[in-house]
Enzyme design. Sequence first.
Site, PDB file in Angstrom:
ATOM      1  N   THR A 300       0.858  -1.194   0.000  1.00 48.41           N
ATOM      2  CA  THR A 300       0.000   0.000   0.000  1.00 48.41           C
ATOM      3  C   THR A 300       0.886   1.232   0.000  1.00 48.41           C
ATOM      4  O   THR A 300       2.079   1.148   0.236  1.00 48.41           O
ATOM      5  CB  THR A 300      -0.884   0.094   1.270  1.00 48.41           C
ATOM      6  N   ASP A 301       0.273   2.375  -0.218  1.00 52.74           N
ATOM      7  CA  ASP A 301       0.978   3.613   0.063  1.00 52.74           C
ATOM      8  C   ASP A 301       0.678   3.971   1.528  1.00 52.74           C
ATOM      9  O   ASP A 301      -0.058   3.276   2.224  1.00 52.74           O
ATOM     10  CB  ASP A 301       0.558   4.715  -0.937  1.00 52.74           C
ATOM     11  N   TRP A 302       1.234   5.064   1.962  1.00 54.42           N
ATOM     12  CA  TRP A 302       1.250   5.514   3.363  1.00 54.42           C
ATOM     13  C   TRP A 302      -0.153   5.530   3.989  1.00 54.42           C
ATOM     14  O   TRP A 302      -0.999   6.304   3.548  1.00 54.42           O
ATOM     15  CB  TRP A 302       1.850   6.926   3.372  1.00 54.42           C
ATOM     16  N   ASP A 304      -2.732   3.865   3.773  1.00 52.41           N
ATOM     17  CA  ASP A 304      -3.864   3.928   2.849  1.00 52.41           C
ATOM     18  C   ASP A 304      -4.988   2.947   3.120  1.00 52.41           C
ATOM     19  O   ASP A 304      -6.078   3.113   2.568  1.00 52.41           O
ATOM     20  CB  ASP A 304      -3.372   3.855   1.403  1.00 52.41           C
TER      21      ASP A 304
END
Length: 758
Positions: A300-302, A304
Amino acid sequence: MNRIGFLFCCAIFFSASTAHAQSNENAINTKVNALVKKMTLEEKVGQMAQVSLESLGKTDGPNFIFDEAKLKDAVVNYKIGSILNTPGQPLKPEQWNEVVGQIQKTANETKMQIPILYGLDDNHGSNYVLGATLFPQEQGQAATWNRELIYNAGVITAYQSRAASVPWTFSPVLDLGTNPEWPRIWEDYGEDPYLDAQMGVEFIKGVQNPLGSKDKLAVSIKHFMDYSDPKSGHDRTDSWIPEHYLREYHLPPFAAAIKAGARTVMVNSALINGIPTHINKHILTDILKKELGFTGFVVTDWQDIENVYRRDHITKNIKGATMLAINAGIDMSMIPYDYKEFCTDLIALVKEGKVPMSRIDDAVTRILRVKEELKLFETPMTYVKDYPKFGSAEFQKASYNTAAESITLLKDSNNILPLPKTAKVLVTGPNANAMRCLNGGWTYTWQGERTDEYASQYNTILEAVQNKFGAANVKYAPGIGYDNTWGKYYADSVIDIDAAVKAAADVDYVLLCIGENSYTETPGNLDDLFLSTNQMHLAKAMIKTGKPIILILNEGRPRVINNIVGAASAILHIYLPSNFGADALADILTGDVNPSGKLPITYPRYTNSLVPYIHKPSEGGSNPQGGDFDPQWPFGFGLSYTTFAFSNLTINKNNFSADETATISVTIKNTGSRQGKEVAQLFSSQLVASITPDVKRLRGFEKIDLKPGESKTVTFRLPLKDLAFVNADNKKILEAGDFKIAVNDLTTVFTVNKTKTF
Ligand code: BGC
C-alpha cells in the site's frame, strides 16, 4: 563462425540460461513454500505489516536511537516483515548500517528468523543517505531522452543504497505526467506512455538486474495506477476515467515494467471513479496479478488502508477497510504507525472467515519470494566498506552528465547564447542561490526543506556562475525569496526588487532564476499555475531595465509564464537538476556544453488550456469549432546551439499485415558549426479509426551525437501491433487503414491491410 553456427550457439545459450532461470525460480518457490508451511497465522500476518522507522525510536542530534522495547515489540512480538523511511533526517551510510543491522539482529531473535525488508524512497538516487550522489528528478531525467543515462542512474542508485544496507526502493514513479497542476508531476518521466515506459524499464534494468546480487535492489513501481491525473489537480483526489483510457494511457508503462521484472508494486493512494484503489480488486487482482501475471507483491501507500475508512468513508472502521483491501489483492500494508491494530484485525478477520487463509498464504508467499530473490536470507546485511565507489567522482560525473543532457533550451533569440566568458552578469530571482530549489522534494528529507544544510558543498546557480564568469563579473540581488515555513512552500515574498534593478545597471546580462521552491504531495497543492505575482513583478522590473534577460526555469510544475516569454532573450528549463545541475547550467551558458534536452511534457501557455500533446483532433488548433491546442512549447521541443537537417525518411513497405514489423529510417545531419546531440522522435497518426484517433503518438526515439557536418542514419523497428489501441470494449485492436508517420517535419503514409485484436 558462420551465421548459422552463431545463431545455433545463441539458441543453445538462451535455452541454457532460460533453463537455469527456471530451475532457480523452482528452487526459490520450493524453499518459500516450505517456509510458509511452517509459519503460524500470526507470523504470516506479521510479514504483511510494514512500519515506519520513526515509530520505533527517535533522533538524537544527527543519530537515530531505537526505543528497544518498541523495536522488540514490532519485530519479535508482532513479527513484522518490513520497515521503511527515514527518521526525518538523512543518515550517513555507516549509520544506516547500524540501524538496519540492529533491525536484522532483532529479527534473528524470532523463531523463523526471517530478515526484515527495509525500503526507502530513492526517487533521485539514494536521497536519504548522506554523501550519496543524487541525480536530477525523474522529469529532468526524461528530458535527456537518453536511455543509457537512466540505466546508469539505476546502477548507481542501487549500489549506493546497498552501501547503506537498504535493498528495496520505492521507485521508479511511472505515473503519467499529464496534469501540470498535480504537485508530483516532476517525480515522473513525463506525459507520454512510451517515453515513460522506456525510461522506467531502463531504470529497472539498472537497479534490479541481476536481482540477488549484492549491489542490486528490488524496485517498487508506483503508484498503480492513474494517481497522476486527479480531476481536481490536487494530490490524492479522485480521477474520472473510463477503463479503455486507463488501459490505453496509464497501464502500458506499468505493464512494460512488470515485463521487465519489477518485483513490487505500490498502489495509487487516491481514488479512480470514486473507488479507493486500495480496495479495487479489478485493478489489483484482475488486471495486475492475473492479466499482467505479476508474481511479486503489492504494497500500500502511506496509511492507505486507514484512508479507506477515515478519508473515503467506505467502511465504518479500520477492520472493515483491512478486509476489503486484503481481499482486493494488497499483500503488504504500509501502516506506518499502529501495526498492532492491523495485525490484530487481520488475524481476527481470518478466524472469522472474512479473509480466506489462501489469500494470506498467497500474500506471504509473494513477500517471502522477493526476500529470497534478494538473497536476504543469506545476506541480510551489506556494509559501506564494501562499496568503495560510494559518492565517488565517477558517480558525480554521471549525475552531472544527466543534468547536462536534461537542460532544455526553449528560446535563443539571435543566438544570444552562449554568452562570452568575460560577460558581466546579474544573478537574480528566488532560485538563484538555493540548493533546495535545484533538488526539489525527496531530498535528504521528505519536503527537501533542509537541503541547503546538507548540500552546502555543491554549487548553487550563483556559485556556479561565479566560478565560470569570475566572481568580479557577477552581481547578486535576489529580489524575491521563498517562504520556508512548513506547509507554505508555494509562497514567496519581496526582498528588494529595487536593489535588483539597481544592480542590473552595469551588467551585460540578467540571469533571472525563477520557478518554485521544493515540495511534494499535499503540501505542494497549488491553486494557481501562473508564476507567482511576486516573481512576475521581479521579471517585469528586470525587463524594464532593457538588459537582455536570460530566463532560467527551475521548477517542478510548468508554471505559466506567457507574459514574460516574449521579452526574454533566451530561456533555459533546468527542471530539478540536483546537486550538479548548476555546474551543468553554467557550462551551457558559456557553450562548453551544447544543450540537448527536449521537453518530456507539454509546456502550457494558458492556465485554462492544459491539454497534453496526446489529444483528439477536436482539441487541436485546426478545429474551427473550438480546438485551442496552443502550448507555449510542445512536447519533445528543445533547441541546440547547432542546427540539424532531417532527410530521407523511408519505410521498407507501404502495405503491412498486423503481425509485421516496419523498418523506418531517417538521416540527420549536423548543419551547424558545433558538435551537438539531437533526438530523432518517431510519431504515428492513424488517419481513421472507430475511436477518434489521437492526433499523434510517440512510437520511438533515438538520441545521437553529431560532429559539425556529420550525418547519421537512424533506423527504427516498429512492430505494427504497437499501433493498436484499446477500444470501448477494452480490447486492444489494430484496425486496418492508413497511418502517417512523422520524424521532425518529414512524413510518409502506409497501410495496415487487416484488422487484428490482440
Ligand atoms: C508517497 C509514496 C512514498 C511513501 C513512502 C507516500 O506518502 O505517496 O510515494 O513511497 O509515502 O515514503
